[in-house]
Scaffold this motif. Structure first.
Motif, PDB file in Angstrom:
ATOM      1  N   HIS A 330       0.836  -1.199   0.000  1.00  0.00           N
ATOM      2  CA  HIS A 330       0.000   0.000   0.000  1.00  0.00           C
ATOM      3  C   HIS A 330       0.876   1.257   0.000  1.00  0.00           C
ATOM      4  N   GLN A 331       1.943   1.199   0.765  1.00  0.00           N
ATOM      5  CA  GLN A 331       2.828   2.360   0.820  1.00  0.00           C
ATOM      6  C   GLN A 331       3.495   2.601  -0.532  1.00  0.00           C
ATOM      7  N   GLY A 332       3.961   1.517  -1.170  1.00  0.00           N
ATOM      8  CA  GLY A 332       4.610   1.645  -2.470  1.00  0.00           C
ATOM      9  C   GLY A 332       3.673   2.216  -3.525  1.00  0.00           C
ATOM     10  N   VAL A 333       2.425   1.773  -3.509  1.00  0.00           N
ATOM     11  CA  VAL A 333       1.455   2.259  -4.494  1.00  0.00           C
ATOM     12  C   VAL A 333       1.064   3.696  -4.194  1.00  0.00           C
ATOM     13  N   ARG A 334       0.909   4.024  -2.906  1.00  0.00           N
ATOM     14  CA  ARG A 334       0.591   5.422  -2.572  1.00  0.00           C
ATOM     15  C   ARG A 334       1.679   6.353  -3.101  1.00  0.00           C
ATOM     16  N   ARG A 335       2.925   5.972  -2.892  1.00  0.00           N
ATOM     17  CA  ARG A 335       4.027   6.823  -3.352  1.00  0.00           C
ATOM     18  C   ARG A 335       4.062   6.897  -4.895  1.00  0.00           C
ATOM     19  N   ALA A 336       3.696   5.800  -5.550  1.00  0.00           N
ATOM     20  CA  ALA A 336       3.657   5.809  -7.016  1.00  0.00           C
ATOM     21  C   ALA A 336       2.593   6.783  -7.528  1.00  0.00           C
ATOM     22  N   VAL A 337       1.440   6.790  -6.872  1.00  0.00           N
ATOM     23  CA  VAL A 337       0.356   7.691  -7.282  1.00  0.00           C
ATOM     24  C   VAL A 337       0.812   9.143  -7.173  1.00  0.00           C
ATOM     25  N   VAL A 338       1.528   9.459  -6.096  1.00  0.00           N
ATOM     26  CA  VAL A 338       2.033  10.827  -5.914  1.00  0.00           C
ATOM     27  C   VAL A 338       3.130  11.119  -6.932  1.00  0.00           C
ATOM     28  N   ARG A 339       4.000  10.154  -7.152  1.00  0.00           N
ATOM     29  CA  ARG A 339       5.132  10.336  -8.064  1.00  0.00           C
ATOM     30  C   ARG A 339       4.651  10.520  -9.514  1.00  0.00           C
ATOM     31  N   ILE A 340       3.728   9.678  -9.942  1.00  0.00           N
ATOM     32  CA  ILE A 340       3.245   9.715 -11.329  1.00  0.00           C
ATOM     33  C   ILE A 340       2.200  10.812 -11.518  1.00  0.00           C
ATOM     34  N   GLY A 341       1.378  11.010 -10.497  1.00  0.00           N
ATOM     35  CA  GLY A 341       0.323  12.014 -10.588  1.00  0.00           C
ATOM     36  C   GLY A 341      -1.042  11.363 -10.480  1.00  0.00           C
ATOM     37  N   ILE A 342      -1.844  11.816  -9.559  1.00  0.00           N
ATOM     38  CA  ILE A 342      -3.142  11.178  -9.308  1.00  0.00           C
ATOM     39  C   ILE A 342      -4.044  11.221 -10.531  1.00  0.00           C
ATOM     40  N   ASP A 343      -3.860  12.239 -11.400  1.00  0.00           N
ATOM     41  CA  ASP A 343      -4.701  12.353 -12.594  1.00  0.00           C
ATOM     42  C   ASP A 343      -4.433  11.252 -13.610  1.00  0.00           C
ATOM     43  N   ALA A 344      -3.308  10.553 -13.463  1.00  0.00           N
ATOM     44  CA  ALA A 344      -2.992   9.463 -14.398  1.00  0.00           C
ATOM     45  C   ALA A 344      -3.749   8.181 -14.053  1.00  0.00           C
ATOM     46  N   TYR A 345      -4.399   8.166 -12.923  1.00  0.00           N
ATOM     47  CA  TYR A 345      -5.104   6.957 -12.464  1.00  0.00           C
ATOM     48  C   TYR A 345      -6.602   7.120 -12.636  1.00  0.00           C
ATOM     49  N   PRO A 346      -7.308   6.024 -12.944  1.00  0.00           N
ATOM     50  CA  PRO A 346      -6.828   4.656 -13.184  1.00  0.00           C
ATOM     51  C   PRO A 346      -6.424   4.381 -14.636  1.00  0.00           C
ATOM     52  N   ALA A 347      -6.392   5.413 -15.494  1.00  0.00           N
ATOM     53  CA  ALA A 347      -6.106   5.202 -16.923  1.00  0.00           C
ATOM     54  C   ALA A 347      -4.777   4.495 -17.159  1.00  0.00           C
ATOM     55  N   ILE A 348      -3.814   4.731 -16.262  1.00  0.00           N
ATOM     56  CA  ILE A 348      -2.487   4.147 -16.481  1.00  0.00           C
ATOM     57  C   ILE A 348      -2.523   2.623 -16.492  1.00  0.00           C
ATOM     58  N   PHE A 349      -3.496   2.040 -15.806  1.00  0.00           N
ATOM     59  CA  PHE A 349      -3.596   0.577 -15.809  1.00  0.00           C
ATOM     60  C   PHE A 349      -3.990   0.066 -17.195  1.00  0.00           C
ATOM     61  N   ALA A 350      -4.870   0.787 -17.873  1.00  0.00           N
ATOM     62  CA  ALA A 350      -5.267   0.400 -19.236  1.00  0.00           C
ATOM     63  C   ALA A 350      -4.079   0.503 -20.182  1.00  0.00           C
ATOM     64  N   LEU A 351      -3.274   1.558 -20.033  1.00  0.00           N
ATOM     65  CA  LEU A 351      -2.084   1.732 -20.868  1.00  0.00           C
ATOM     66  C   LEU A 351      -1.085   0.604 -20.614  1.00  0.00           C
ATOM     67  N   LYS A 352      -0.831   0.308 -19.348  1.00  0.00           N
ATOM     68  CA  LYS A 352       0.140  -0.740 -19.016  1.00  0.00           C
ATOM     69  C   LYS A 352      -0.347  -2.104 -19.521  1.00  0.00           C
ATOM     70  N   ARG A 353      -1.653  -2.360 -19.413  1.00  0.00           N
ATOM     71  CA  ARG A 353      -2.194  -3.648 -19.869  1.00  0.00           C
ATOM     72  C   ARG A 353      -2.029  -3.787 -21.389  1.00  0.00           C
TER      73      ARG A 353
END
Length: 441
Positions: A330-353
């Motif tokens: 949970h901590q790793g994902v929270r930091r990723a959301v801040v690092r990448i930008g909350i506006d990139a979620y959840p769309a980034i999962f579709a891109l990665k898939r």
């Protein structure tokens, strides 16, 4: 052959016909009706001059009267009514120098781009199809009206429109029309970036975004997006890949929903691979740093094509983060959301898939399982209402000023430090706890 016309369209036609003029629904609305689709717009062509059209209707707007177009307004709907016309000489691969009104419907239909868009209909004469548009619909081909090179000389953007219609309808491009595009694609350099942008997006969000390949094969991308050509020519000798960078991208486009930001993100997610490519001692290709560099390249490309700032920001954020794989905590994902930008979620999962599915099968199951868990952690964090932004902190700048912190850079830095504390442990996001940290400092 009978086509069901909307009541307001029939009313406009009847008004013009009753006044002694010819009038037909024309163009894309007829094409879509014959394909069993609901037209977005209904355009009308008539032998009546613009002033004559205006005299017959209570409310009209002069939307393009110099080219014979008047918008007839009925209720809250507008319908373009255009006088039969012959286009004069084209001097900029876009606009005729002048137009001449004509009483002849056939002359008007001759100037249109493709046979499937050059059909007219009214309830008296039925379907007027002088160029076998209905035959081309049955054959599922895009073919120019008359001589293809002349049509493209008149408006070079028609070359992109041909590919776009092929993508939207799942059609192929007729041989002579295709050859003319290959020959004349350099003329697209005369077309404005705004018009290129509109056609590119329409193609990308269609049911066949892989028609980007046709833009490449005909030489169109060499004019509008030369960076894509470099992708098509860049091989990926790497266990994770079986396609060139460009072919990988074309495959990935088909794995995301029809959304402008997502499709643009997929199109450009590996844009920097050609310039980031290195080869190790075993001949294996690597592309270190391509997401960050690609984000910068994408910004320049999208600005060149006159995309709006909101779209540019969203696409570049997704590209920058598409290869970011945080620890599955949970901590790793929270930091990723801040690092990448909350506006990139959840769309980034579709891109990665999509990225994974367009790669080789090497490690695919593990990659998809990782992504599934990553997404699950994200949704758990969101559903729990955990703090991911400065706005969600239990304290704000005003609270810090109230306890003696002076406004300025130090205050902003302290808020970021408090966010770090909360990212590590969301239970600490209370005003009492966070202000206590300030007092200790």
């Amino acid at each position: 052959m009978e086509i069901g016309l909307p009541e307001k369209v029939s009313s406009i036609l009847n008004t013009l016909l009753s006044a002694g003029f010819e009038a037909y629904a024309v163009g894309g609305c007829i094409r879509d009706s014959l394909l069993g689709k609901e037209p977005k717009d209904w355009d009308i062509t008539t032998s009546a001059k613009p002033d004559e059209v205006k005299s017959l209707f209570q409310k009209t707007i002069d939307t393009g009267i110099e080219h014979g177009t008047v918008t007839v307004v009925i209720g809250r709907e507008g319908f373009e009514v255009t006088t039969y016309r012959i286009d004069g000489k084209y001097e900029d691969s876009r606009h005729p120098k002048e137009v001449t009104f004509t009483p002849n419907l056939l002359e008007d239909l001759k100037r249109r781009d493709f046979t499937i868009n050059a059909m007219a209909y009214n309830h008296i004469d039925g379907l007027v199809d002088a160029f076998d548009g209905i035959g081309d619909l049955k054959r599922r081909i895009i073919r120019c009206v008359g001589e293809a090179r002349q049509r493209f000389k008149e408006d070079a953007l028609r070359m992109m429109r041909a590919v776009r219609f092929a993508a939207q309808l799942g059609f192929s491009i007729e041989e002579d029309t295709y050859a003319a595009i290959c020959e004349m694609s350099p003329d697209l350099k005369r077309i404005s970036a705004e018009r290129i942008c509109t056609e590119l997006v329409s193609l990308l969000v269609s049911g066949h975004p892989e028609e980007m390949r046709t833009l490449y094969q005909t030489g169109i991308t060499n004019v509008i997006l030369p960076e894509f050509n470099a992708m098509m020519l860049t091989e990926q000798n790497n266990p994770h890949h079986i396609y060139s960078v460009g072919e990988h991208t074309l495959n990935a486009l088909c794995y995301v929903e029809s959304d402008k930001v997502l499709r643009l993100s997929v199109l450009l997610h590996d844009i920097a691979k050609p310039v980031c490519q290195t080869t190790d001692d075993d001949g294996v290709h690597h592309f270190h740093g391509h997401p960050g560099y690609g984000s910068k390249m994408a910004k320049k490309i999208l600005r060149r094509l006159k995309f709006d700032n909101d779209t540019i920001e969203k696409v570049c954020r997704l590209i920058a983060g598409h290869d970011d794989n945080p620890p599955l905590t949970h901590q790793g994902v929270r930091r990723a959301v801040v690092r990448i930008g909350i506006d990139a979620y959840p769309a980034i999962f579709a891109l990665k898939r999509a990225d994974i599915l367009a790669q080789s099968e090497y490690g695919r199951l593990q990659k998809l399982e990782y992504l599934k868990q990553y997404e699950a952690y994200y949704h758990e964090i969101v559903e729990a209402g955990q703090c991911l932004t400065l706005k969600q902190l239990a304290v704000n700048g005003g609270d810090l000023i109230a306890v003696g912190i002076q406004p300025g850079p130090k205050l902003g830095q302290m808020l970021k430090e408090l966010l770090e504390i909360v990212l590590e442990d969301p239970s600490r996001n209370t005003k009492e706890y966070l202000l206590a940290q300030i007092n200790r400092a």
